[in-house]
Design an enzyme around this catalytic site. Structure first.
Site, PDB file in Angstrom:
ATOM      1  N   LYS A  38     -17.846   6.583  27.390  1.00 44.88           N
ATOM      2  CA  LYS A  38     -17.244   6.967  26.112  1.00 44.88           C
ATOM      3  C   LYS A  38     -16.174   5.968  25.685  1.00 44.88           C
ATOM      4  O   LYS A  38     -15.343   5.543  26.481  1.00 44.88           O
ATOM      5  CB  LYS A  38     -16.633   8.363  26.252  1.00 44.88           C
ATOM      6  CG  LYS A  38     -15.884   8.840  25.017  1.00 44.88           C
ATOM      7  CD  LYS A  38     -15.397  10.274  25.202  1.00 44.88           C
ATOM      8  CE  LYS A  38     -14.530  10.735  24.040  1.00 44.88           C
ATOM      9  NZ  LYS A  38     -14.139  12.147  24.145  1.00 44.88           N
ATOM     10  N   ASP A  41     -13.683  13.582  31.014  1.00 47.88           N
ATOM     11  CA  ASP A  41     -13.448  13.982  29.627  1.00 47.88           C
ATOM     12  C   ASP A  41     -13.224  15.490  29.580  1.00 47.88           C
ATOM     13  O   ASP A  41     -14.125  16.265  29.916  1.00 47.88           O
ATOM     14  CB  ASP A  41     -14.659  13.587  28.774  1.00 47.88           C
ATOM     15  CG  ASP A  41     -14.386  13.639  27.287  1.00 47.88           C
ATOM     16  OD1 ASP A  41     -13.299  14.068  26.891  1.00 47.88           O
ATOM     17  OD2 ASP A  41     -15.277  13.249  26.510  1.00 47.88           O
ATOM     18  N   ASP A  42     -12.022  15.910  29.199  1.00 50.01           N
ATOM     19  CA  ASP A  42     -11.688  17.339  29.071  1.00 50.01           C
ATOM     20  C   ASP A  42     -11.714  18.077  30.409  1.00 50.01           C
ATOM     21  O   ASP A  42     -11.953  19.290  30.448  1.00 50.01           O
ATOM     22  CB  ASP A  42     -12.644  18.049  28.099  1.00 50.01           C
ATOM     23  CG  ASP A  42     -12.477  17.615  26.659  1.00 50.01           C
ATOM     24  OD1 ASP A  42     -11.588  16.800  26.386  1.00 50.01           O
ATOM     25  OD2 ASP A  42     -13.254  18.086  25.805  1.00 50.01           O
ATOM     26  N   HIS A  84     -17.196  17.092  28.960  1.00 48.40           N
ATOM     27  CA  HIS A  84     -17.194  17.463  27.543  1.00 48.40           C
ATOM     28  C   HIS A  84     -18.450  18.277  27.218  1.00 48.40           C
ATOM     29  O   HIS A  84     -19.525  18.022  27.765  1.00 48.40           O
ATOM     30  CB  HIS A  84     -17.161  16.189  26.696  1.00 48.40           C
ATOM     31  CG  HIS A  84     -16.770  16.382  25.272  1.00 48.40           C
ATOM     32  ND1 HIS A  84     -17.573  17.037  24.361  1.00 48.40           N
ATOM     33  CD2 HIS A  84     -15.663  16.000  24.591  1.00 48.40           C
ATOM     34  CE1 HIS A  84     -16.969  17.042  23.180  1.00 48.40           C
ATOM     35  NE2 HIS A  84     -15.802  16.418  23.289  1.00 48.40           N
ATOM     36  N   LYS A  89      -6.441  21.584  26.175  1.00 47.32           N
ATOM     37  CA  LYS A  89      -6.773  20.497  25.244  1.00 47.32           C
ATOM     38  C   LYS A  89      -6.238  20.798  23.847  1.00 47.32           C
ATOM     39  O   LYS A  89      -6.506  21.852  23.276  1.00 47.32           O
ATOM     40  CB  LYS A  89      -8.288  20.333  25.204  1.00 47.32           C
ATOM     41  CG  LYS A  89      -8.812  19.383  24.135  1.00 47.32           C
ATOM     42  CD  LYS A  89     -10.329  19.324  24.172  1.00 47.32           C
ATOM     43  CE  LYS A  89     -10.890  18.434  23.072  1.00 47.32           C
ATOM     44  NZ  LYS A  89     -12.370  18.329  23.148  1.00 47.32           N
ATOM     45  N   CYS A  94      -8.357  13.455  23.015  1.00 49.47           N
ATOM     46  CA  CYS A  94      -8.961  12.247  23.573  1.00 49.47           C
ATOM     47  C   CYS A  94      -8.588  10.946  22.871  1.00 49.47           C
ATOM     48  O   CYS A  94      -8.147   9.995  23.527  1.00 49.47           O
ATOM     49  CB  CYS A  94     -10.476  12.392  23.625  1.00 49.47           C
ATOM     50  SG  CYS A  94     -11.273  12.583  22.021  1.00 49.47           S
ATOM     51  N   HIS A 148     -14.752   6.040  21.731  1.00 48.75           N
ATOM     52  CA  HIS A 148     -14.080   6.907  20.755  1.00 48.75           C
ATOM     53  C   HIS A 148     -12.786   6.295  20.222  1.00 48.75           C
ATOM     54  O   HIS A 148     -11.812   7.014  19.954  1.00 48.75           O
ATOM     55  CB  HIS A 148     -13.796   8.290  21.356  1.00 48.75           C
ATOM     56  CG  HIS A 148     -13.826   9.371  20.303  1.00 48.75           C
ATOM     57  ND1 HIS A 148     -14.224  10.668  20.570  1.00 48.75           N
ATOM     58  CD2 HIS A 148     -13.515   9.361  18.975  1.00 48.75           C
ATOM     59  CE1 HIS A 148     -14.149  11.390  19.474  1.00 48.75           C
ATOM     60  NE2 HIS A 148     -13.714  10.608  18.491  1.00 48.75           N
ATOM     61  N   ASP A 205      -8.776  12.425  30.434  1.00 45.84           N
ATOM     62  CA  ASP A 205      -8.033  12.053  29.229  1.00 45.84           C
ATOM     63  C   ASP A 205      -7.072  13.136  28.770  1.00 45.84           C
ATOM     64  O   ASP A 205      -6.057  12.861  28.132  1.00 45.84           O
ATOM     65  CB  ASP A 205      -8.978  11.651  28.092  1.00 45.84           C
ATOM     66  CG  ASP A 205     -10.004  12.720  27.747  1.00 45.84           C
ATOM     67  OD1 ASP A 205     -10.072  13.759  28.434  1.00 45.84           O
ATOM     68  OD2 ASP A 205     -10.773  12.514  26.784  1.00 45.84           O
TER      69      ASP A 205
END
Length: 601
Positions: free
Chosen positions: A140, A41-42, A301, A378, A81, A142, A353
């Site tokens: 995750k 993530d990120d 994240h 991002k 994301c 989301h 992502d």
């Protein structure tokens, strides 16, 4: 009965006699492989050793790349994301499924909102489930929960093909810790505080006006009652600014096991060991059947909750520590896969992502990832830093070891690749934008199946690329870029995330780059000096027109009433939205980090 020869193949024998190094022979893909998908993530593409980082230690991911194929131009469908993950699961640009907006709300904002991945969308998990795979999602999500009632769970992972789910319905974890940078808590606090002060000032002005009127002999009772009402409202809003953060930790920060809330609020210090244990248990339980495990990591994240075993170990502060812990987690899950004898029949894919969050800077400390030589990050429209993500694929004996490919490919391609390998069929009633990667990964074809890829920011076209095979070029055109703050920084430090519309620069003529020679997008080519300029711009505009005509009226899941908090959709555990049904030990008792602290090489 046919028997395999006990003698070595002629090519292997020749290599032996001539003392030449021979690559291991590749076998045809076996039927129905299992799939282990690991998504960070990120994570910045420049955070990994295999992508050029020399100061962060990521030995397990680096070894995964050495044992498989590494894509250097692997692209998210959008640099944020929620839309990126929707495209990954469905093989479709997010505007086709409505997982985007045109009003600035770029991700799902609330766990109790009505928006999410529409039930009619088809994910690779659903197709594999129909083909007999056991499917699990850990981590995750989301992508939404419910539509109209708390129990319909129309967007839930189990409605999209996952038999098992343990994880976070919403991934805005900075607010779960009350930490900076905040996703929405800080904005709500400022808004409530500002509104309260505004009403208080209006109440005071009303009282003063009433007093003046009274001195002039006019009646002022109504004005005083109005001032009292305004004052009470101001006090409520001011009080709300102090409690909204705590409310968010309960309404948004919780764990679900399948359809049951099992921990509310989320205990951040224990969640990563819990998720790893769940992933390992899934592999052990289903080692004798074809499976799909999607391990959707919370790393990297914010708020970067890192176990004591990794704190202070890296050269790059809290973020570096967190990346090295993530690498250890990947090593643990791969070790479990190997120890169960599953490696040779499992296709492993590691990615992120979107790119690293360049604006995640607090008190001078950088808390977001490094995107290498690429500008942006991002959320930054169509710049490479937000779109390029790690793309590592390993399948021993089927994919060549150490192969590096600089062909344009997309996270959407995972859909077509997994569906076809799993014996499924892509839906014929909709546009699928992904392409099967296996011919490229195996070397059966030298080029990606993508000639053109477009880069949207919400519903707005910001950029596009064209793999011009005839010229041996990869062209990139920017029609729109954010108005950077500071200028030319590739980031938007003021708002914390670059907008898609409004504070943007429309380029006329558009900016043109040639990515093969200029991957960092540093040298724009002028219309008067680049002979192919007009052809490239026209090609990408034409492709955008094709996209536009292929999309009907799709409800926007992120930019409408679907993306607000609806109290009747709020999941709760217990009467006061508080419970812990997971139990389990913390990182120290789990032996977190102890058996993979050293470089395995």
């Amino acid at each position: 009965m046919h028997r395999a020869s006990k003698w070595p193949r002629p090519s292997a024998l020749l290599c032996t006699l001539l003392l030449l190094p021979c690559a291991p022979a590749l076998r045809p893909p076996p039927q129905r492989p299992s799939f282990l998908i690991i998504m960070a993530d990120d994570l910045g593409i420049g955070d990994l050793g295999c992508y050029g980082n020399t100061t962060l230690r990521t030995p397990h991911i680096d070894r995964l790349a050495e044992d498989g194929v590494r894509l250097t131009q692997y692209l998210a469908a959008e640099s944020l994301c929620t839309p990126s993950r929707a495209a990954f699961l469905t093989g479709r640009y997010p505007f086709r499924s409505g997982m985007t907006s045109g009003f600035g709300h770029r991700v799902l904002q609330w766990a109790a909102g009505a928006g999410g991945l529409p039930p009619e969308e088809v994910t690779f998990a659903r197709i594999l489930q129909e083909r007999g795979y056991v499917t699990g999602l850990v981590g995750k999500w989301h992508l939404g929960l419910s539509c109209r009632s708390l129990t319909d769970l129309c967007h839930h992972p189990q409605r999209h093909g996952f038999h098992h789910f343990l994880g976070l319905p919403l991934g805005m974890m900075g607010d779960c810790a009350g930490a900076e940078p905040s996703e929405k808590r800080a904005g709500l606090e400022r808004g409530l505080h500002g509104a309260g002060r505004g009403l208080a000032a209006t109440a005071l002005a009303t009282v003063v006006a009433a007093m003046v009127a009274a001195l002039a002999g006019a009646r002022s009772r109504a004005a005083l009652w109005a001032a009292l009402a305004l004052g009470v409202s101001a006090a409520i809003l001011e009080a709300g600014s102090y409690v909204v953060g705590g409310a968010i930790t309960h309404v948004d920060c919780f764990l679900m096991r399948n359809t049951t809330v099992t921990q509310q609020p989320l205990q951040l210090g224990r969640v990563n060991p819990l998720l790893l244990r769940e992933a390992e248990d899934f592999l052990r339980r289903h080692s004798h059947a074809p499976f799909l495990l999607f391990l959707s990591l919370l790393h990297t994240h914010t708020p970067l909750v890192t176990s004591p075993a990794f704190q202070g170990r890296s050269q790059h502060g809290r973020y570096g520590d967190h990346v090295e812990e993530m690498d250890w987690v990947v090593g643990r899950i791969l070790h479990t896969l190997d120890s169960l004898g599953l490696a040779d029949r499992t296709l492993v894919h590691f990615t992120s992502d979107n790119g690293g969050w360049a604006e995640a800077v607090v008190g001078g400390e950088r808390l977001g990832g490094w995107n290498g030589i690429f500008r942006g990050g991002k959320g930054v429209g169509g710049l490479e830093g937000g779109l390029r993500v790690p793309g590592i694929w390993r399948w021993p004996g089927v994919l060549p070891r150490g192969r590096v490919l600089d062909e344009p490919a997309s996270l959407m391609d995972a859909f077509s690749t997994l569906v076809r390998l799993g014996g499924g069929t892509e839906p014929s009633d909709r546009v699928i934008d992904g392409r099967d990667l296996m011919p490229l990964l195996t070397g059966a074809t030298p080029h990606s199946a993508h000639e053109v890829l477009l880069h949207y920011c919400e519903v707005f076209l910001h950029a596009g690329r064209w793999a011009d095979r005839a010229r041996g070029k990869v062209w990139k055109v920017h029609f729109t870029t954010p108005t950077f703050d500071p200028p030319d920084s590739g980031s938007c430090m003021g708002p914390g995330l670059c907008p898609c519309a409004g504070a943007v620069t429309e380029h006329d003529p558009p900016l043109l780059y040639e990515l093969t020679s200029d991957p960092g997008e540093e040298r724009p080519l002028a219309p008067g000096t680049e002979p192919a300029y007009a052809e490239v711009v026209a090609k990408l505009r034409q492709e955008h027109d094709v996209h536009h005509r292929s999309v009907g009226s799709i409800p926007q899941q992120l930019g409408s009433i679907y993306n607000v908090w609806l109290p009747w959709l709020q999941p709760c555990c217990g009467r006061f939205c508080a419970c812990d049904l997971e139990g389990g030990a913390g990182s120290e008792e789990e032996g977190w980090g102890r058996d993979f602290l050293e470089d395995p090489k």
